[in-house]
Scaffold this motif. Structure first.
Motif, PDB file in Angstrom:
ATOM      1  N   ASP A   1       0.784  -1.230   0.000  1.00  0.00           N
ATOM      2  CA  ASP A   1       0.000   0.000   0.000  1.00  0.00           C
ATOM      3  C   ASP A   1       0.822   1.291   0.000  1.00  0.00           C
ATOM      4  O   ASP A   1       0.479   2.252  -0.669  1.00  0.00           O
ATOM      5  CB  ASP A   1      -0.982   0.007   1.193  1.00  0.00           C
ATOM      6  N   HIS A   2       1.943   1.306   0.717  1.00  0.00           N
ATOM      7  CA  HIS A   2       2.636   2.578   0.934  1.00  0.00           C
ATOM      8  C   HIS A   2       3.306   3.149  -0.311  1.00  0.00           C
ATOM      9  O   HIS A   2       3.217   4.335  -0.573  1.00  0.00           O
ATOM     10  CB  HIS A   2       3.662   2.435   2.056  1.00  0.00           C
ATOM     11  N   SER A   3       4.028   2.289  -1.023  1.00  0.00           N
ATOM     12  CA  SER A   3       4.792   2.851  -2.143  1.00  0.00           C
ATOM     13  C   SER A   3       4.221   2.415  -3.480  1.00  0.00           C
ATOM     14  O   SER A   3       4.882   2.496  -4.502  1.00  0.00           O
ATOM     15  CB  SER A   3       6.267   2.451  -2.013  1.00  0.00           C
TER      16      SER A   3
ATOM     17  N   SER B   1       1.688   2.826  12.769  1.00  0.00           N
ATOM     18  CA  SER B   1       1.081   3.459  13.948  1.00  0.00           C
ATOM     19  C   SER B   1      -0.441   3.579  13.856  1.00  0.00           C
ATOM     20  O   SER B   1      -1.122   3.636  14.870  1.00  0.00           O
ATOM     21  CB  SER B   1       1.693   4.834  14.176  1.00  0.00           C
ATOM     22  N   HIS B   2      -0.997   3.605  12.643  1.00  0.00           N
ATOM     23  CA  HIS B   2      -2.456   3.771  12.527  1.00  0.00           C
ATOM     24  C   HIS B   2      -3.239   2.467  12.666  1.00  0.00           C
ATOM     25  O   HIS B   2      -4.427   2.411  12.366  1.00  0.00           O
ATOM     26  CB  HIS B   2      -2.801   4.501  11.221  1.00  0.00           C
ATOM     27  N   THR B   3      -2.554   1.442  13.166  1.00  0.00           N
ATOM     28  CA  THR B   3      -3.232   0.193  13.487  1.00  0.00           C
ATOM     29  C   THR B   3      -4.360   0.435  14.496  1.00  0.00           C
ATOM     30  O   THR B   3      -5.307  -0.350  14.601  1.00  0.00           O
ATOM     31  CB  THR B   3      -2.203  -0.823  14.022  1.00  0.00           C
TER      32      THR B   3
ATOM     33  N   SER C   1      -6.341   8.273   2.286  1.00  0.00           N
ATOM     34  CA  SER C   1      -5.644   7.796   3.492  1.00  0.00           C
ATOM     35  C   SER C   1      -6.520   6.892   4.341  1.00  0.00           C
ATOM     36  O   SER C   1      -7.745   6.873   4.211  1.00  0.00           O
ATOM     37  CB  SER C   1      -5.138   8.936   4.368  1.00  0.00           C
ATOM     38  N   CYS C   2      -5.883   6.177   5.261  1.00  0.00           N
ATOM     39  CA  CYS C   2      -6.595   5.248   6.137  1.00  0.00           C
ATOM     40  C   CYS C   2      -7.551   5.974   7.081  1.00  0.00           C
ATOM     41  O   CYS C   2      -8.342   5.338   7.760  1.00  0.00           O
ATOM     42  CB  CYS C   2      -5.600   4.392   6.911  1.00  0.00           C
ATOM     43  N   THR C   3      -7.484   7.299   7.116  1.00  0.00           N
ATOM     44  CA  THR C   3      -8.430   8.051   7.952  1.00  0.00           C
ATOM     45  C   THR C   3      -9.764   8.245   7.241  1.00  0.00           C
ATOM     46  O   THR C   3     -10.830   8.088   7.834  1.00  0.00           O
ATOM     47  CB  THR C   3      -7.840   9.445   8.288  1.00  0.00           C
TER      48      THR C   3
ATOM     49  N   GLY D   1      -4.407   3.093  -2.510  1.00  0.00           N
ATOM     50  CA  GLY D   1      -3.093   3.118  -1.857  1.00  0.00           C
ATOM     51  C   GLY D   1      -2.974   4.294  -0.904  1.00  0.00           C
ATOM     52  O   GLY D   1      -3.906   5.089  -0.758  1.00  0.00           O
ATOM     53  N   CYS D   2      -1.820   4.397  -0.274  1.00  0.00           N
ATOM     54  CA  CYS D   2      -1.587   5.485   0.693  1.00  0.00           C
ATOM     55  C   CYS D   2      -1.374   6.820  -0.023  1.00  0.00           C
ATOM     56  O   CYS D   2      -1.729   7.879   0.489  1.00  0.00           O
ATOM     57  CB  CYS D   2      -0.369   5.175   1.549  1.00  0.00           C
ATOM     58  N   SER D   3      -0.712   6.748  -1.167  1.00  0.00           N
ATOM     59  CA  SER D   3      -0.597   7.906  -2.041  1.00  0.00           C
ATOM     60  C   SER D   3      -0.036   9.139  -1.334  1.00  0.00           C
ATOM     61  O   SER D   3       0.970   9.075  -0.636  1.00  0.00           O
ATOM     62  CB  SER D   3      -1.980   8.176  -2.670  1.00  0.00           C
ATOM     63  N   MET D   4      -0.711  10.252  -1.491  1.00  0.00           N
ATOM     64  CA  MET D   4      -0.184  11.530  -1.015  1.00  0.00           C
ATOM     65  C   MET D   4      -0.255  11.699   0.504  1.00  0.00           C
ATOM     66  O   MET D   4       0.197  12.708   1.034  1.00  0.00           O
ATOM     67  CB  MET D   4      -0.927  12.668  -1.703  1.00  0.00           C
ATOM     68  N   CYS D   5      -0.797  10.704   1.206  1.00  0.00           N
ATOM     69  CA  CYS D   5      -0.729  10.772   2.665  1.00  0.00           C
ATOM     70  C   CYS D   5       0.709  10.737   3.134  1.00  0.00           C
ATOM     71  O   CYS D   5       1.081  11.380   4.098  1.00  0.00           O
ATOM     72  CB  CYS D   5      -1.507   9.615   3.301  1.00  0.00           C
ATOM     73  N   ILE D   6       1.527   9.953   2.435  1.00  0.00           N
ATOM     74  CA  ILE D   6       2.928   9.780   2.868  1.00  0.00           C
ATOM     75  C   ILE D   6       3.911  10.092   1.736  1.00  0.00           C
ATOM     76  O   ILE D   6       5.110  10.166   1.962  1.00  0.00           O
ATOM     77  CB  ILE D   6       3.151   8.366   3.441  1.00  0.00           C
TER      78      ILE D   6
ATOM     79  N   SER E   1      -6.195  13.307   5.218  1.00  0.00           N
ATOM     80  CA  SER E   1      -5.316  12.348   5.878  1.00  0.00           C
ATOM     81  C   SER E   1      -5.102  12.732   7.341  1.00  0.00           C
ATOM     82  O   SER E   1      -5.894  13.485   7.907  1.00  0.00           O
ATOM     83  CB  SER E   1      -3.999  12.257   5.104  1.00  0.00           C
ATOM     84  N   ASN E   2      -4.046  12.247   7.944  1.00  0.00           N
ATOM     85  CA  ASN E   2      -3.920  12.358   9.395  1.00  0.00           C
ATOM     86  C   ASN E   2      -2.688  13.086   9.891  1.00  0.00           C
ATOM     87  O   ASN E   2      -2.526  13.309  11.080  1.00  0.00           O
ATOM     88  CB  ASN E   2      -3.955  10.939   9.987  1.00  0.00           C
ATOM     89  N   ARG E   3      -1.759  13.415   9.009  1.00  0.00           N
ATOM     90  CA  ARG E   3      -0.523  14.051   9.480  1.00  0.00           C
ATOM     91  C   ARG E   3      -0.182  15.270   8.646  1.00  0.00           C
ATOM     92  O   ARG E   3      -0.123  15.199   7.419  1.00  0.00           O
ATOM     93  CB  ARG E   3       0.645  13.058   9.464  1.00  0.00           C
TER      94      ARG E   3
HETATM   95  S1  SF4 Z   1      -1.246   7.012   7.613  1.00  0.00           S
HETATM   96 FE1  SF4 Z   1      -1.061   7.241   5.407  1.00  0.00          FE
HETATM   97  S2  SF4 Z   1       0.778   6.094   4.951  1.00  0.00           S
HETATM   98 FE2  SF4 Z   1       0.129   5.402   6.958  1.00  0.00          FE
HETATM   99  S3  SF4 Z   1      -1.186   3.631   6.556  1.00  0.00           S
HETATM  100 FE3  SF4 Z   1      -2.496   5.427   6.642  1.00  0.00          FE
HETATM  101  S4  SF4 Z   1      -2.710   6.061   4.516  1.00  0.00           S
HETATM  102 FE4  SF4 Z   1      -0.938   4.719   4.618  1.00  0.00          FE
END
Ligand code: SF4
Lengths: 201, 470
Positions: free
Chosen positions: B62-64, B129-131, B346-348, B406-411, B428-430
């Motif tokens: 997912d991340h890259s 960490s977002h587990t 993002s996962c949020t 995917g995670c995309s522009m979140c990270i 997203s969250n950060r």
């Molecule tokens: S915080 Fe962003 S990079 Fe981390 S798992 Fe969630 S979507 Fe993916």
């Protein structure tokens, strides 16, 4: 496998910004590695190098007199955010062995302890006093002693720091925690025998 | 003695408990992704160990991963090697993998609940960490480092010192335009990004009960942004309805048995928490961040604080640094501030209900000229669901980019990133410095606020946009 930590005497690099997150310690674009090598080069990359990729002379890690220092004095809630263990790997890769702060984020603290990087938690007063000492004499040294769990400040005074007895024992002996868990193999099997299988797989 | 939800799950999973030692805790589900696992598998191999329970281990990419349609092969060599490594590791150790291109691939914290893998009463970990997201189902779920990933791979157990507990009660009713994201941003703004350190949060109260499962995931997801180890919500009928019929959910007689067990999980009357924090849902407004950590959040109609609002010197210093990075003026409103990019994902906030919220605003409207809007569904399943509802057509008609999961522009690891100096409203969250691309500047907000801002090209209160029917 885990380097032992007993004691050290070292100069201190101050970076007293609160809430330094692990994205600052090591930005995500350096996480595409499949080993732990070379991460020290990218430690604090976005604060340490200019847009031309050259080291910024004002950043403490780039200053000649700071090379070889093993202790970082950081602001509150150091290591917050992402769980990436690349953060302690990068800090150790640069040469740090101990971190002083008024507070560490939970996951980061755990990650440090598993790698022989010692988090030394002190109260605000001590952190401020150490900073004042360093401003007076940037070459001043501290002594970190894990056996007695004390930090000796440049003026010779000693303060204690908290660490759970298990982590302390592991660091002093260079013990790897997986070995400890695996010593309970039969208890784990017994648990699996009585617990219901969590997933229908 | 009355026990809280956390206590029940914890006690159910303690394998070894000895004085002056962290407990050995059994893990029911171990989720794995490409970025934080390679060194753990390497460690395992170097010790000659096997994965103890490959059947309780599930991996995704997912991340890259790239999110451009039809360009799923275009990857930089390092990412390519990392993804290949995950493929190799999961094959060698017999672990189920939702690889790039798989119809169930997606962000680890989106697919866990979606597949029914994450269930009430479980212990769930991931090197991420977002587990904490999975706590929305009444699981004890938290992020771990790579050394711990190796521990769990090898032993299915983790060493844990028992955390303290914090109850966050949110009572009342959310006003129109206010969402789960605003609850959690308001909480972090209140207790600060270290406010939950050492704690597991349990979210309770009528406003939490009124949230759907996906809103609950949004809340639990950002527990880590308050410094907490985990966030949990007691399972109820909303949870059970969500889980029923999912691929890995118990079926038939097992379902009835599970349901009986899950119904015993909610906190007993009179159970104690180490701390309690209360929020009044009636008074919550849409929230937005102005600074470089998620605690720097304000109601959208308020002004950015002034240095004099911070009593503490270090806080003032951090505020000043954030103002410089964000190039914002203290004391000025954020409403009307220009926006270059809007990121939905993002996962949020990348689940179907989030996309429906965004589409409800974008329907019949256009993304403002000069603004780039990116919609990145959290999983391939979310993507297909959105397409079956015609949401993709709404996004595309509005001028937004419709991407793969995917995670995309979140990270910003996969090439989707902000350019230096750009401003983004992101779901997203950060909002850390450089998180969405070196030099990029992030305002965190809800999908509604993001969509309203995409339409006007500046930070906008969705309650001031006339809402059209979806
Ligand atoms: S915080 Fe962003 S990079 Fe981390 S798992 Fe969630 S979507 Fe993916």
């Amino acid at each position: 496998m885990v380097p032992k930590f007993t004691s050290l005497v070292s100069r201190v690099i101050p970076l007293l910004v609160d809430n330094i997150d692990t994205d600052q310690i090591i930005p995500a674009r350096f996480l595409k590695v499949i080993d732990k090598q070379g991460l020290g080069e990218h430690l604090f990359a976005d604060w340490r190098y200019g847009s031309d990729g050259l080291p910024l002379s004002g950043f403490p890690l780039n200053q000649a007199e700071n090379q070889g220092a093993e202790v970082l004095l950081a602001g509150h809630n150091f290591g917050c955010g992402s769980s990436r263990e690349h953060a302690p790997w990068a800090l150790m890769g640069w040469g740090f062995r101990a971190l002083i702060s008024t507070g560490f984020a939970d996951i980061f603290r755990n990650n440090c302890l598993k790698n022989g990087l010692l988090p030394v938690q002190v109260d605000r007063g001590i952190s401020a006093r150490l900073l004042a000492d360093l401003e007076r004499d940037p070459m001043a040294k501290v002594a970190v002693d894990l056996e007695s769990t004390t930090l000796r400040l440049p003026d010779g005074s000693k303060v204690g720091f908290p660490i759970d007895s298990f982590s302390r024992h592991c660091l002093l002996e260079g013990l790897d925690q997986l070995g400890y868990i695996l010593s309970f193999q039969d208890r784990i099997e017994a648990y699996e025998g009585r617990a219901r299988c969590p997933l229908p797989v | 003695m009355p026990r809280a939800l956390f206590e029940k799950v914890w006690q159910d999973h303690v394998v070894v408990e000895e004085p002056d030692r962290p407990s050995v805790v059994y893990i029911d589900l171990h989720l794995v992704h490409e970025v934080t696992s390679p060194q753990a598998f390497a460690g395992l191999r170097s010790r000659g160990l096997r994965v103890r329970r490959p059947d309780l281990t599930v991996a995704t990419m997912d991340h890259s991963t790239p999110t451009l349609p039809k360009a799923l092969q275009v990857l930089d060599t390092q990412s390519k090697a990392q993804l290949a490594e995950l493929e190799h590791n999961t094959t060698e150790f017999g672990i189920r993998l939702y690889a790039l291109g798989d119809e169930k691939q997606g962000i680890v914290h989106v697919i866990g609940p979606e597949l029914g893998l994450s269930q009430p009463g479980m212990t769930i970990v991931c090197g991420d960490s977002h587990t904490s997201t999975h706590g929305a189902l009444g699981a004890l779920a938290f992020g771990i480092g790579t050394s711990e990933v190796e521990h769990v791979l090898a032993s299915q157990c983790l060493l844990q010192t028992k955390p303290r507990t914090m109850e966050v009660r949110v009572d009342g009713r959310l006003s129109p335009g206010v969402t789960a994201k605003d609850i959690i941003l308001a909480l972090i703004g209140r207790i600060g990004i270290a406010g939950g350190t050492g704690h597991v949060i349990e979210y309770a109260g009528s406003a939490i009960r009124a949230l759907g499962m996906e809103g609950r995931m949004t809340v639990c997801n950002m527990s880590i942004e308050a410094g907490a180890r985990a966030g949990m919500i007691a399972p109820d009928d909303t949870t059970f309805e969500y889980l029923k019929g999912r691929e890995f959910s118990p079926q038939g007689a097992d379902w009835d048995e599970a349901l009986a067990r899950w119904r015993k999980l909610p906190t007993d009357q009179g159970a104690l928490y180490d701390h309690t924090v209360e929020l009044d849902a009636d008074r919550l407004e849409p929230m937005i961040t102005y600074g470089t950590n998620p605690g720097m959040a304000i109601p959208i109609s308020e002004c950015v604080p002034s240095p004099t609002d911070f009593a503490d010197g270090a806080q003032r210093e951090a505020f000043h640094k954030a103002m410089v990075y964000m190039a914002l003026e203290p004391g000025k409103p954020l409403l009307g501030h220009k926006v270059d990019v809007v990121f939905f994902g993002s996962c949020t906030n990348s689940r179907i209900s989030d996309l429906r919220l965004a589409a409800s605003v974008l329907n019949g409207r256009k993304v403002a000229p000069g603004v780039r809007a990116l919609v990145v569904p959290g999983s391939q399943q979310v993507k297909r669901q959105a397409e079956s509802e015609g949401l993709d057509r709404i996004f595309k008609a509005a001028g937004a980019e419709w991407r793969e999961a995917g995670c995309s522009m979140c990270i910003a690891m996969n090439g989707d990133e902000l350019s230096p100096g750009q401003y983004a409203v992101s779901t997203s969250n950060r909002n850390f410095e450089g998180r969405q691309g070196k030099g990029g500047r992030t305002f965190l907000a809800s999908p509604l606020t993001a969509a309203a801002s995409a339409v006007t090209g500046c930070i906008t209160d969705v309650r001031r946009l006339e809402l059209g029917p979806l």
